[in-house]
Design a protein around this motif. Structure first.
Motif, PDB file in Angstrom:
ATOM      1  N   ALA A 154       6.587  11.902 -13.720  1.00 43.07           N
ATOM      2  CA  ALA A 154       7.037  12.197 -12.386  1.00 43.07           C
ATOM      3  C   ALA A 154       6.192  13.399 -12.100  1.00 43.07           C
ATOM      4  O   ALA A 154       5.845  13.689 -10.748  1.00 43.07           O
ATOM      5  CB  ALA A 154       8.652  12.826 -12.467  1.00 43.07           C
ATOM      6  N   GLY A 155       5.883  14.273 -12.951  1.00 42.16           N
ATOM      7  CA  GLY A 155       4.928  15.304 -12.530  1.00 42.16           C
ATOM      8  C   GLY A 155       3.714  14.798 -11.702  1.00 42.16           C
ATOM      9  O   GLY A 155       2.923  15.554 -10.984  1.00 42.16           O
ATOM     10  N   ARG A 156       2.883  14.011 -12.600  1.00 41.76           N
ATOM     11  CA  ARG A 156       1.658  13.435 -12.250  1.00 41.76           C
ATOM     12  C   ARG A 156       1.843  12.654 -10.563  1.00 41.76           C
ATOM     13  O   ARG A 156       1.023  13.161  -9.742  1.00 41.76           O
ATOM     14  CB  ARG A 156       1.170  12.394 -13.015  1.00 41.76           C
ATOM     15  CG  ARG A 156       0.696  12.900 -14.404  1.00 41.76           C
ATOM     16  CD  ARG A 156       0.338  11.932 -15.430  1.00 41.76           C
ATOM     17  NE  ARG A 156      -0.209  12.648 -16.471  1.00 41.76           N
ATOM     18  CZ  ARG A 156      -0.674  11.877 -17.579  1.00 41.76           C
ATOM     19  NH1 ARG A 156      -0.738  10.655 -17.683  1.00 41.76           N
ATOM     20  NH2 ARG A 156      -1.103  12.565 -18.725  1.00 41.76           N
ATOM     21  N   ALA A 157       2.923  12.126 -10.404  1.00 45.12           N
ATOM     22  CA  ALA A 157       3.182  11.228  -9.372  1.00 45.12           C
ATOM     23  C   ALA A 157       3.670  12.461  -8.286  1.00 45.12           C
ATOM     24  O   ALA A 157       3.007  12.344  -7.115  1.00 45.12           O
ATOM     25  CB  ALA A 157       4.322  10.396  -9.303  1.00 45.12           C
ATOM     26  N   MET A 158       4.206  13.496  -8.580  1.00 42.07           N
ATOM     27  CA  MET A 158       4.428  14.647  -7.296  1.00 42.07           C
ATOM     28  C   MET A 158       3.038  15.387  -7.121  1.00 42.07           C
ATOM     29  O   MET A 158       2.897  15.521  -5.808  1.00 42.07           O
ATOM     30  CB  MET A 158       5.483  15.724  -8.208  1.00 42.07           C
ATOM     31  CG  MET A 158       5.865  16.809  -7.285  1.00 42.07           C
ATOM     32  SD  MET A 158       6.741  17.942  -7.809  1.00 42.07           S
ATOM     33  CE  MET A 158       5.423  18.751  -8.974  1.00 42.07           C
ATOM     34  N   SER A 159       2.269  15.537  -7.642  1.00 40.95           N
ATOM     35  CA  SER A 159       1.173  16.144  -7.617  1.00 40.95           C
ATOM     36  C   SER A 159       0.139  15.148  -6.681  1.00 40.95           C
ATOM     37  O   SER A 159      -0.472  15.543  -5.767  1.00 40.95           O
ATOM     38  CB  SER A 159       0.125  16.505  -8.856  1.00 40.95           C
ATOM     39  OG  SER A 159       0.813  17.264  -9.568  1.00 40.95           O
ATOM     40  N   GLN A 160       0.154  13.796  -6.927  1.00 34.85           N
ATOM     41  CA  GLN A 160      -0.576  13.021  -6.181  1.00 34.85           C
ATOM     42  C   GLN A 160       0.040  12.691  -4.911  1.00 34.85           C
ATOM     43  O   GLN A 160      -0.766  12.655  -3.863  1.00 34.85           O
ATOM     44  CB  GLN A 160      -0.705  11.673  -6.734  1.00 34.85           C
ATOM     45  CG  GLN A 160      -1.614  10.581  -6.373  1.00 34.85           C
ATOM     46  CD  GLN A 160      -1.611   9.302  -7.036  1.00 34.85           C
ATOM     47  OE1 GLN A 160      -1.447   9.474  -8.287  1.00 34.85           O
ATOM     48  NE2 GLN A 160      -2.203   8.257  -6.432  1.00 34.85           N
ATOM     49  N   ILE A 161       1.498  12.799  -4.876  1.00 36.98           N
ATOM     50  CA  ILE A 161       2.066  12.746  -3.437  1.00 36.98           C
ATOM     51  C   ILE A 161       1.534  13.776  -2.578  1.00 36.98           C
ATOM     52  O   ILE A 161       1.559  13.680  -1.328  1.00 36.98           O
ATOM     53  CB  ILE A 161       3.638  12.495  -3.631  1.00 36.98           C
ATOM     54  CG1 ILE A 161       3.876  10.997  -4.221  1.00 36.98           C
ATOM     55  CG2 ILE A 161       4.480  12.538  -2.262  1.00 36.98           C
ATOM     56  CD1 ILE A 161       5.226  10.725  -4.600  1.00 36.98           C
ATOM     57  N   GLU A 162       1.684  15.296  -3.180  1.00 37.11           N
ATOM     58  CA  GLU A 162       1.379  16.340  -2.404  1.00 37.11           C
ATOM     59  C   GLU A 162      -0.078  16.184  -1.695  1.00 37.11           C
ATOM     60  O   GLU A 162      -0.157  16.740  -0.699  1.00 37.11           O
ATOM     61  CB  GLU A 162       1.548  17.460  -3.378  1.00 37.11           C
ATOM     62  CG  GLU A 162       3.226  17.741  -3.918  1.00 37.11           C
ATOM     63  CD  GLU A 162       3.216  18.840  -4.688  1.00 37.11           C
ATOM     64  OE1 GLU A 162       4.323  19.538  -4.519  1.00 37.11           O
ATOM     65  OE2 GLU A 162       2.459  19.215  -5.279  1.00 37.11           O
ATOM     66  N   SER A 163      -0.725  15.547  -2.588  1.00 39.77           N
ATOM     67  CA  SER A 163      -2.205  15.435  -2.089  1.00 39.77           C
ATOM     68  C   SER A 163      -2.489  14.552  -1.182  1.00 39.77           C
ATOM     69  O   SER A 163      -3.301  14.532  -0.335  1.00 39.77           O
ATOM     70  CB  SER A 163      -3.316  15.175  -3.469  1.00 39.77           C
ATOM     71  OG  SER A 163      -3.262  16.051  -4.410  1.00 39.77           O
ATOM     72  N   ASP A 216       0.888  -1.042   0.064  1.00 40.25           N
ATOM     73  CA  ASP A 216      -0.001   0.087  -0.149  1.00 40.25           C
ATOM     74  C   ASP A 216       0.856   1.201  -0.051  1.00 40.25           C
ATOM     75  O   ASP A 216       0.167   2.412  -0.447  1.00 40.25           O
ATOM     76  CB  ASP A 216      -1.080  -0.089   1.173  1.00 40.25           C
ATOM     77  CG  ASP A 216      -1.884  -1.308   1.303  1.00 40.25           C
ATOM     78  OD1 ASP A 216      -3.063  -1.475   1.009  1.00 40.25           O
ATOM     79  OD2 ASP A 216      -1.298  -2.196   1.788  1.00 40.25           O
ATOM     80  N   ASP A 217       2.264   1.265   0.283  1.00 40.70           N
ATOM     81  CA  ASP A 217       2.828   2.358   0.625  1.00 40.70           C
ATOM     82  C   ASP A 217       3.614   2.718  -0.707  1.00 40.70           C
ATOM     83  O   ASP A 217       4.668   3.571  -0.617  1.00 40.70           O
ATOM     84  CB  ASP A 217       3.860   2.172   1.860  1.00 40.70           C
ATOM     85  CG  ASP A 217       4.753   1.242   2.007  1.00 40.70           C
ATOM     86  OD1 ASP A 217       4.812   0.280   0.879  1.00 40.70           O
ATOM     87  OD2 ASP A 217       5.724   1.120   2.839  1.00 40.70           O
ATOM     88  N   ILE A 218       3.383   2.006  -1.859  1.00 39.74           N
ATOM     89  CA  ILE A 218       4.113   2.044  -3.143  1.00 39.74           C
ATOM     90  C   ILE A 218       3.323   2.626  -4.135  1.00 39.74           C
ATOM     91  O   ILE A 218       2.403   2.115  -4.360  1.00 39.74           O
ATOM     92  CB  ILE A 218       4.811   0.757  -3.636  1.00 39.74           C
ATOM     93  CG1 ILE A 218       5.913   0.358  -2.374  1.00 39.74           C
ATOM     94  CG2 ILE A 218       5.340   0.749  -4.907  1.00 39.74           C
ATOM     95  CD1 ILE A 218       6.396  -1.032  -2.812  1.00 39.74           C
ATOM     96  N   MET A 219       3.756   3.603  -4.784  1.00 40.53           N
ATOM     97  CA  MET A 219       3.136   4.206  -5.953  1.00 40.53           C
ATOM     98  C   MET A 219       4.064   3.719  -7.176  1.00 40.53           C
ATOM     99  O   MET A 219       5.279   3.937  -7.387  1.00 40.53           O
ATOM    100  CB  MET A 219       3.110   5.541  -5.973  1.00 40.53           C
ATOM    101  CG  MET A 219       2.416   5.941  -7.323  1.00 40.53           C
ATOM    102  SD  MET A 219       2.662   7.825  -7.574  1.00 40.53           S
ATOM    103  CE  MET A 219       1.682   8.378  -6.162  1.00 40.53           C
TER     104      MET A 219
END
Length: 265
Positions: free
Chosen positions: A65-74, A18-21
């Motif tokens: 990377a940009g999509r992942a960064m946005s999701q992690i920030e959320s 669960d802790d992996i994207m």
């Protein structure tokens, strides 16, 4: 380079992810066998951020990377690791569990070992101790569900086919890079983070091609704990899923009995 590969299924088999994207750029669609491997990870709780249709590998990774960064920030508390997976890799969930435990033990990014497409004699990792003194090999011990796994981890730059990155290192690297908003053909706007590029590099008289994989790994050496290889083999699709030979040479090194230098990633 001689590696005694460990079978990760012997050490880890009963863990959630669960802790992996998962970060999966793919020009068309993942190979059907890779798709099956990814489905197993999703059933164990891993999330996936993917992108399709971009023919430029470096730009495609920057999009993801940009999509992942946005999701992690959320969801700042949800993810501890991101894992880049190429769309032609073959593996088991235990491979990701082993990478995660290794990253935890090393406090750094880790990669499994896989061969260049169609060439099991050359691994997609480059041994780099001389570039980052005084970094040297690290003896590593994992406490698994069954028995202890002991191995040597090597400092490397590598392909991004199976690269697991602590989320702190991922976000620190992203924060150091230029960011742009672009419009896709669909009209959708998306964030692009310049985490990697393909370009000529080196010094006068010794220029060479630096792939997006190598430039990304160099960023992790600057903004994180670097990249370390662990001795588990991932399959790389060719006409059949090839695993690297135990005597596969490092990228840039001369094969035993041959005057030919192995090519780049």
């Amino acid at each position: 380079m001689h590696v005694t590969y460990l079978d990760p299924r012997k050490y880890y088999s009963n863990q959630r992810l669960d802790d992996i994207m998962l970060l999966v750029p793919s020009y068309v669609q993942p190979d059907v066998r890779t798709h099956g491997c990814i489905d197993q990870l999703i059933r164990l709780g891993a999330d996936i951020t993917s992108s399709y249709g971009c023919s430029d590998p470096a730009l495609h990774r920057c999009l993801v990377a940009g999509r992942a960064m946005s999701q992690i920030e959320s969801h700042p508390e949800k993810y501890k690791y991101v894992c880049w997976i190429d769309d032609d890799m073959v593996f088991s969930p235990s491979h990701l569990m082993f990478l995660r435990q290794s990253a935890m033990a090393l406090s750094a990014s880790v990669t499994g070992i896989y061969c260049r497409r169609g060439d099991p004699t050359t691994a997609c990792v480059r041994h780099i101790p001389s570039q980052h003194p005084p970094i040297c090999e690290r003896n590593t011990l994992l406490f698994s569900e069954g028995e202890q796994a002991s191995f040597t981890a090597y400092p490397v730059t590598a392909g991004m086919g199976c690269l697991l990155v602590p989320v702190e290192d991922f976000m620190r690297h992203c924060a150091s890079c230029p960011v742009a908003d672009i419009s896709l053909n669909t009209g959708e706007k998306t964030v692009v983070v310049g985490v990697c590029s393909s370009q000529m590099g080196g010094v006068p008289g010794a220029f060479g091609w630096v792939s997006e994989d190598e430039s990304y790994c160099e960023g992790l050496w600057i903004h994180g704990g670097g990249v370390w290889s662990v001795p588990i083999a991932f399959g790389h699709m060719s006409t059949v899923p090839l695993a690297p030979d135990p005597d596969a040479c490092w990228l840039g090194e001369v094969r035993a009995g041959s005057a030919q230098q192995s090519p780049s990633i």
